[in-house]
Design an enzyme around this catalytic site. Structure first.
Site, PDB file in Angstrom:
ATOM      1  CG  HIS A   1      -9.894   1.411   2.637  1.00  0.00           C
ATOM      2  ND1 HIS A   1     -10.209  -0.004   2.846  1.00  0.00           N
ATOM      3  CD2 HIS A   1      -8.689   0.443   1.951  1.00  0.00           C
ATOM      4  CE1 HIS A   1     -10.107  -1.407   3.014  1.00  0.00           C
ATOM      5  NE2 HIS A   1      -9.550  -1.011   2.036  1.00  0.00           N
TER       6      HIS A   1
ATOM      7  CG  ASP B   1      -8.953   4.416   7.907  1.00  0.00           C
ATOM      8  OD1 ASP B   1      -7.995   3.475   8.042  1.00  0.00           O
ATOM      9  OD2 ASP B   1      -9.450   3.668   6.377  1.00  0.00           O
TER      10      ASP B   1
ATOM     11  CD  GLN C   1      -2.316   2.731   4.205  1.00  0.00           C
ATOM     12  OE1 GLN C   1      -1.040   1.550   4.770  1.00  0.00           O
ATOM     13  NE2 GLN C   1      -3.248   0.932   3.608  1.00  0.00           N
TER      14      GLN C   1
ATOM     15  CE  LYS D   1      -3.601  -2.525   5.941  1.00  0.00           C
ATOM     16  NZ  LYS D   1      -3.509  -2.382   4.182  1.00  0.00           N
TER      17      LYS D   1
ATOM     18  CB  CYS E   1     -10.435  -1.540  -1.041  1.00  0.00           C
ATOM     19  SG  CYS E   1     -10.124  -2.891  -1.045  1.00  0.00           S
TER      20      CYS E   1
HETATM   21  N1  C6P Z   1      -5.793  -0.695   2.443  1.00  0.00           N
HETATM   22  C1  C6P Z   1      -4.919  -1.361   0.443  1.00  0.00           C
HETATM   23  O1  C6P Z   1      -3.909  -2.678  -0.107  1.00  0.00           O
HETATM   24  P1  C6P Z   1      -8.161  -3.545   6.698  1.00  0.00           P
HETATM   25  O2  C6P Z   1      -7.546  -4.885   5.467  1.00  0.00           O
HETATM   26  O3  C6P Z   1      -8.776  -4.017   7.816  1.00  0.00           O
HETATM   27  O4  C6P Z   1      -6.531  -4.610   7.737  1.00  0.00           O
HETATM   28  O5  C6P Z   1      -7.651  -2.641   6.582  1.00  0.00           O
HETATM   29  C2  C6P Z   1      -8.815  -1.559   5.224  1.00  0.00           C
HETATM   30  C3  C6P Z   1      -8.160  -0.869   5.351  1.00  0.00           C
HETATM   31  C4  C6P Z   1      -8.887   0.645   5.640  1.00  0.00           C
HETATM   32  N2  C6P Z   1      -8.628   1.819   5.974  1.00  0.00           N
HETATM   33  C5  C6P Z   1      -6.937   1.832   4.817  1.00  0.00           C
HETATM   34  C6  C6P Z   1      -7.046   3.626   4.341  1.00  0.00           C
HETATM   35  C7  C6P Z   1      -6.531   1.068   4.151  1.00  0.00           C
HETATM   36  O6  C6P Z   1      -5.559   1.413   3.206  1.00  0.00           O
HETATM   37  C8  C6P Z   1      -7.092  -0.591   4.747  1.00  0.00           C
HETATM   38  C9  C6P Z   1      -6.520  -1.554   3.902  1.00  0.00           C
HETATM   39  C10 C6P Z   1      -4.804  -2.085   1.723  1.00  0.00           C
HETATM   40  O7  C6P Z   1      -5.112  -0.539   0.598  1.00  0.00           O
HETATM   41  C11 C6P Z   1      -5.827  -3.567   1.329  1.00  0.00           C
HETATM   42  S1  C6P Z   1      -7.416  -3.508   0.823  1.00  0.00           S
END
Ligand code: C6P
Length: 408
Positions: free
Chosen positions: A124, A201, A204, A227, A366
């Site tokens: 991401h 990370d 997910q 999430k 992203c």
């Molecule tokens: N992915 C998706 O629709 P934040 O925004 O900081 O809570 O999470 C960022 C992030 C980081 N790593 C991974 C693997 C992610 O999937 C995400 C967030 C969302 O896929 C929003 S772009």
């Protein structure tokens, strides 16, 4: 069915919402953000109605109550991921900030020009851009574990990259596009054998799998509450206490200090050293209740339910002429189905599905470099969580047939 989904759905008021008259929402976008159970919504509401005060600062009843709720949630979260101590659980705003915290406080102190950081091609942007920024500033080197056609990490290439003695490996436990669940324990073990620090990370993975940071032996592990049935505005950086203690603070200000003089300061102990200013208190309370909620349902049962759904979804989607799916088979992934439909832009697919209340995401999610790797600008993506049903998969499939009809 492994879960009593009909019962679970009653906890999520938004699932009754009609997005237009007579059209109930079919929410298939939990990878972007999950819906919130009434238990979380009410806990945050109650906090503001009964206990609101600033934390760590007052001796009055409300301040003590708010502090104990905020710290109590940290204990629950530590237990949820099996951290050795709640001192290792740092509240941040989200996964993105957690990764940036490592990039600023750990990497800027420890990395110098020429040091190698290994990422993967399925990251991401939140696990790419902080490292690009450090590359520009420090001249660190970046290299990437390739993604195979099937959507898996090429571990043979990873092993050869390790010969270059990287200082840091940072990778996603589960891809937000392909759904691939990466062999985190093996990647971490190999990274440690090569002398690297490893950041995971977990945006997910923590919502969908049982994660044990000690069993994984992760050095840092980042995730977001929103999430995993919790509120937006709060996330966590887990870090081994030895590493966190060796790092300088991230942001400076109130709460992260022990003592301040006109020309100097002494940082606070863990975890407060990394939590400057008034934090997201109500959100922490909601986060704690979200963790209670997921624990009560059971993470293994949630994962099993999502596995049943994704297996069914992939089978049904594969039947549709013109649909191309991305990512590995159901046994190697979580509940994420990214696809293209021949001759129709992914945004049009999502927009037409929305007319029937079906919420999917379209775009590069992203993860632009990953889409480039597969030679496409965008995909449509349906993602599933504990409250989704097989019937909702059928609605999605029927909806895609409708899109096909419209586009002839
Ligand atoms: N992915 C998706 O629709 P934040 O925004 O900081 O809570 O999470 C960022 C992030 C980081 N790593 C991974 C693997 C992610 O999937 C995400 C967030 C969302 O896929 C929003 S772009």
């Amino acid at each position: 069915m492994t879960l009593d989904v009909e019962q679970i759905r009653k906890d999520f008021p938004i699932l009754e919402r009609e997005t237009r008259p007579g059209v109930r929402v079919t929410y298939l976008d939990s990878t972007a953000t999950s819906q919130k159970p009434v238990q979380v919504i009410e806990a945050m509401n109650d906090y503001y109605r009964r206990s609101n005060a600033n934390i760590h600062r007052g001796v009055h009843t409300l301040a003590e109550e708010a502090t104990s709720m905020y710290e109590g949630a940290r204990e629950k979260i530590a237990k949820f991921i099996n951290a050795a101590s709640s001192r290792e659980v740092i509240y941040t705003r989200n996964t993105t900030e957690s990764i940036n915290l490592v990039a600023y406080a750990w990497a800027r102190a420890k990395l110098k020009t020429g040091d190698l950081v290994i990422l993967t091609e399925m990251e991401h942007h939140s696990n790419l851009v902080p490292w690009h920024m450090l590359q520009m500033e420090r001249g660190i080197e970046l290299d990437f574990i390739p993604v195979t056609e099937e959507g898996l990490l090429d571990l043979e290439t990873y092993k050869s990259l390790l010969d270059r003695r990287p200082k840091l490996i940072s990778f996603t436990h589960m891809s937000n596009v392909l759904g691939t669940v990466n062999p985190a324990a093996e990647i971490i073990r190999l990274g440690h054998d090569a002398g690297a620090v490893v950041l995971v990370d977990g945006a997910q993975s923590v919502p969908h799998l049982k994660v044990d940071v000690q069993a994984l032996d992760a050095d840092f592990y980042a995730f977001s509450a929103h999430k995993m049935c919790g509120p937006t505005g709060i996330g966590v950086l887990y870090g081994k206490s030895t590493l966190l203690e060796s790092m300088p603070p991230f942001l400076g200000g109130g709460d992260m200090i022990k003592e301040v003089k006109l020309r100097s300061f002494r940082p606070n102990t863990l975890p407060h050293k990394f939590e400057a200013g008034t934090p997201a208190i109500a959100e922490a309370v909601g986060f704690g209740v979200a963790v209670d909620y997921l624990s009560a349902v059971g993470m293994e049962r949630i994962a099993a339910h999502e596995h049943e759904i994704i297996e069914y979804a992939l089978d049904r989607l594969e039947e549709i002429p013109g649909v191309k799916l991305f990512g590995p088979s159901a046994d190697k992934k979580g509940g994420v189905a990214a696809f293209t439909l021949e001759g129709v832009h992914p945004h049009d697919v999502a927009q037409i599905l929305d007319r029937d209340g079906i919420a999917v995401r379209a775009g590069h999610h992203c993860a632009q470099p990953l889409h480039e790797k597969f030679g496409i600008p965008a995909t449509s993506r349906a993602s599933f969580y504990l409250y989704n049903t097989m019937q909702e998969v059928d609605l999605l499939v029927n909806g895609i047939y409708k899109v096909k009809e419209m586009f002839g």
